[in-house]
Design a protein around this motif. Structure first.
Motif, PDB file in Angstrom:
ATOM      1  N   HIS A 153      30.044  62.023  44.395  1.00 35.77           N
ATOM      2  CA  HIS A 153      30.330  60.751  45.059  1.00 35.77           C
ATOM      3  C   HIS A 153      31.231  61.025  46.251  1.00 35.77           C
ATOM      4  N   TYR A 206      32.992  59.950  50.098  1.00 32.86           N
ATOM      5  CA  TYR A 206      33.519  58.839  50.888  1.00 32.86           C
ATOM      6  C   TYR A 206      34.017  59.389  52.219  1.00 32.86           C
ATOM      7  N   ASP A 213      34.808  63.164  54.456  1.00 38.39           N
ATOM      8  CA  ASP A 213      35.969  64.041  54.309  1.00 38.39           C
ATOM      9  C   ASP A 213      36.545  64.014  52.907  1.00 38.39           C
ATOM     10  N   GLN A 214      36.063  63.117  52.054  1.00 37.52           N
ATOM     11  CA  GLN A 214      36.610  63.099  50.700  1.00 37.52           C
ATOM     12  C   GLN A 214      35.510  63.135  49.654  1.00 37.52           C
ATOM     13  N   LEU A 215      35.681  64.024  48.695  1.00 36.76           N
ATOM     14  CA  LEU A 215      34.824  64.027  47.514  1.00 36.76           C
ATOM     15  C   LEU A 215      35.546  63.178  46.474  1.00 36.76           C
ATOM     16  N   MET A 216      35.037  61.982  46.236  1.00 37.51           N
ATOM     17  CA  MET A 216      35.737  61.078  45.313  1.00 37.51           C
ATOM     18  C   MET A 216      35.656  61.602  43.891  1.00 37.51           C
ATOM     19  N   CYS A 217      34.434  62.002  43.510  1.00 36.22           N
ATOM     20  CA  CYS A 217      34.236  62.337  42.110  1.00 36.22           C
ATOM     21  C   CYS A 217      33.101  63.344  41.996  1.00 36.22           C
ATOM     22  N   THR A 235      39.061  69.819  46.587  1.00 39.09           N
ATOM     23  CA  THR A 235      39.224  69.065  45.342  1.00 39.09           C
ATOM     24  C   THR A 235      38.124  69.395  44.337  1.00 39.09           C
TER      25      THR A 235
END
Lengths: 392, 213
Positions: free
Chosen positions: B102, B104, B53-57, B134
């Protein structure tokens, strides 16, 4: 000029109050020298009276292309550039960078150095949160807390000056340790004294002055609500994510340094004054984090072992084996990550910086719409952005 | 879930779209075909058990002149010479461009890294801004600084530099500019003090403004 399709129902412009008279959206340029935008942030607003219809941030006024600079200098030299990312919590930025370098380098950092890193990084985090509280209160029309917060920040700067030599930009960490040991025995005693004072007296002061002030609460409760889903989607981290009720902290959930040794809690927004994820929740997470940082500092000081403070000589160049790794740490603003690609030399082939403010700010394009302009100011303040980190 | 197992799932789903998996080194990384990246991203986000659910970078990369042997002999970037003039080189940039993602998952608490490579002559790949919002700004940054075009991006403009800026600074063959608008950027001109000291005026009136030479 105005795009009729994007108009919302909440304002005046699309309502036919006076037959025959048409109103238009107004373009309003907020910043880059607006004091409420916390630095050189420029917002291009389309407003309908007081209601924001579109909010477009314009970035880059502080852009130095630090990532390009990183490719031309060696690993140790770049530490001082990381100071300039988030100049309100420079030690946290140092920590993120050296953690990334050490992940590739596989060096064993002395235990004492790790403790000193944690102590100084947490002091820096407190200083940054104090600025966040102070300027946030200032945005909301509360002058006095600013003076209180800056007084305590001054004490932190004094402590950091004694150990690192600088007051604002420290260049204190090196890959493999920290530059200096504590100056004298009194330093640790002073740190403990300051932490105790902050915990027992000062945080209560802030709460009485600001946090539970009726006007302040009325101004912030239910304003700028970020849902958990939006927070994930927009990559929000740090107090912004935790304000939305998500218990995620890199220090706890993706541990680095010696943080697993310490006992501390991760405060999250609970919607005490309104909805979970409103401006007050984000604000309050920072206040509670100050207390938790104090706890960490006390434990780190109490259990600090003796020994060396750097594993590699200070003048010795650092050479990284070839490889690539992304490493993230919890800075005062959120997840600060470095993606370093090494070709085996003394300089990185690529060093991408993932800055928390950059990701946290983006959500304004969504949440800012439909708010009053004055609430947008509150929203920006609650995000606690630093433009040095956004523009890099 | 282990990164290797996640990669196996991608192979199962996309077959030849998954190009390879590099397990050695500090961080395992999967190579994905550029045209499949948006579908893979959507799959990684929505598939039960993966739930990224999260694109860190998201990092734009330029592999031009990369030393594959790990000896630190990559091509050095161009800066300014001693006289303050931009360095130039006859070498033509030839390596691929690329993007690293990246990811997460807050629910599953696992990470995943994937990379794509696109040819320098046609650096285009599908945008993942529709999968993780993002990515919107991250892709704008990659477009701005590395010059990668993302198809399907809702608002692909420069983000840190101004619209009129020429070139993409994070390319390895980027030549530093010698002026920025009307401002000369070489060291020689800066050495000349633009504000020369003025003689104190005995009459006490304000000193005259420095004149053009």
């Amino acid at each position: 000029m105005a795009n009729q399709e994007t108009k919302m129902n909440s304002g005046w412009a699309d309502q036919d109050h006076v037959p025959g008279i048409k109103s238009e959206l107004m373009e309003l340029n907020m910043g880059p020298q607006h004091p409420a935008t916390h630095g050189v942030l420029r917002l291009l607003l389309e407003t309908d009276g007081e209601i924001v219809h579109k909010c477009t941030p314009v970035l880059g006024y502080l852009h130095r292309c630090a990532e390009k600079i990183a490719e031309g200098i060696n690993y140790k030299q770049f530490v001082l550039y990381t100071d300039r990312f988030d100049y309100l919590a420079p030690v946290c930025c140092n920590h993120a960078y050296v953690t990334a370098v050490e992940k590739l380098m596989d060096v064993e950092v002395p235990e004492r150095a790790e403790h000193l890193r944690v102590i100084t990084a947490e002091l820096s985090r407190i200083a940054s949160h104090l600025i966040a509280l102070a300027t946030f209160g200032l945005d909301m029309g509360a002058w006095t807390p600013l003076l209180y917060c800056f007084r305590e920040r001054e004490a932190i700067l004094d402590l950091l000056e004694r150990i690192a030599g600088g007051r604002m930009l420290y260049n204190f960490f090196v890959p493999g340790g920290v530059r200096y040991d504590v100056p004298d025995e009194k330093w640790t005693a002073d740190v403990l004294e300051f932490v105790t004072m902050l915990e027992t007296k000062k945080v209560k002061d802030y709460n009485q002055l600001l946090s539970y002030n009726k006007i302040f609460i009325e101004r912030l409760a239910d304003v700028g609500v970020i849902s958990q889903q939006d927070a994930f989607d927009y990559g929000s981290t740090g107090p912004v994510l935790r304000g939305s009720g998500v218990s995620f902290d890199c220090r706890k959930d993706d541990p680095y340094s010696v943080y697993p040794k310490f006992d501390f809690e991760v405060p999250v927004g609970r919607g005490e004054m309104g909805t979970v994820g409103d401006c007050w929740d984000r604000y309050m997470v920072r206040v509670r984090e100050i207390e938790q940082s104090c706890r960490i500092i006390r434990q780190a000081v109490d259990t600090m072992p003796g020994g060396e403070v750097h594993a590699i000589g200070l003048t010795k160049p650092v050479k990284l084996p070839a490889g690539a790794a992304y490493s993230r740490t919890e800075s005062s603003k959120g997840e600060l990550g470095h993606y370093i690609i090494s070709d085996g030399g003394q300089m990185p082939f690529r060093n991408k910086v993932r800055s928390p403010s950059f990701c946290n700010l983006q959500i304004i394009e969504k949440i800012g719409v439909g708010q009053m302009v004055s609430d947008l100011v509150a929203f920006i303040g609650s995000l606690d952005i630093v433009l040095g980190e956004i523009d890099r | 879930m282990e990164q290797k197992a996640i990669y196996e799932k991608l192979v199962e789903k996309f077959g030849e779209g998954a190009l390879g998996f590099l397990e050695e080194g500090p961080e395992p990384v999967a190579d994905i075909a550029p045209q499949k990246i948006a579908e893979a991203a959507l799959y990684l986000r929505d598939e039960a058990g993966l739930e990224f659910d999260q694109l860190m970078c998201l990092s734009g990369l330029d592999w031009d002149g990369f030393d594959e042997n790990g000896k630190g002999k990559s091509v050095a970037i161009l800066g300014y010479d001693v006289g303050g003039q931009p360095e130039t080189s006859d070498r033509v940039g030839e390596g691929d461009l690329g993007v690293a993602y990246h990811l997460y998952s807050h629910g599953q608490r696992h990470k995943f890294t994937m990379r794509v490579r696109v040819p320098r002559t046609a650096p285009t790949l599908p945008s993942v801004a529709g999968v993780w919002s993002t990515a919107g700004w991250h892709e704008r940054e990659a477009y701005d600084l590395v010059g990668i075009t993302f198809e399907g991006h809702p608002d692909l403009r420069r983000i840190l530099l101004e619209e009129e800026w020429e070139g993409h600074p994070l390319r390895k063959d980027y030549v530093m500019p010698d002026r920025w608008g009307q401002v000369p950027l070489d060291g020689k001109n800066l050495a000349k003090n633009p504000f020369p000291a003025t003689e104190p005026d005995p009459s006490g009136s304000a000193p005259a403004a420095p004149t053009e030479d």
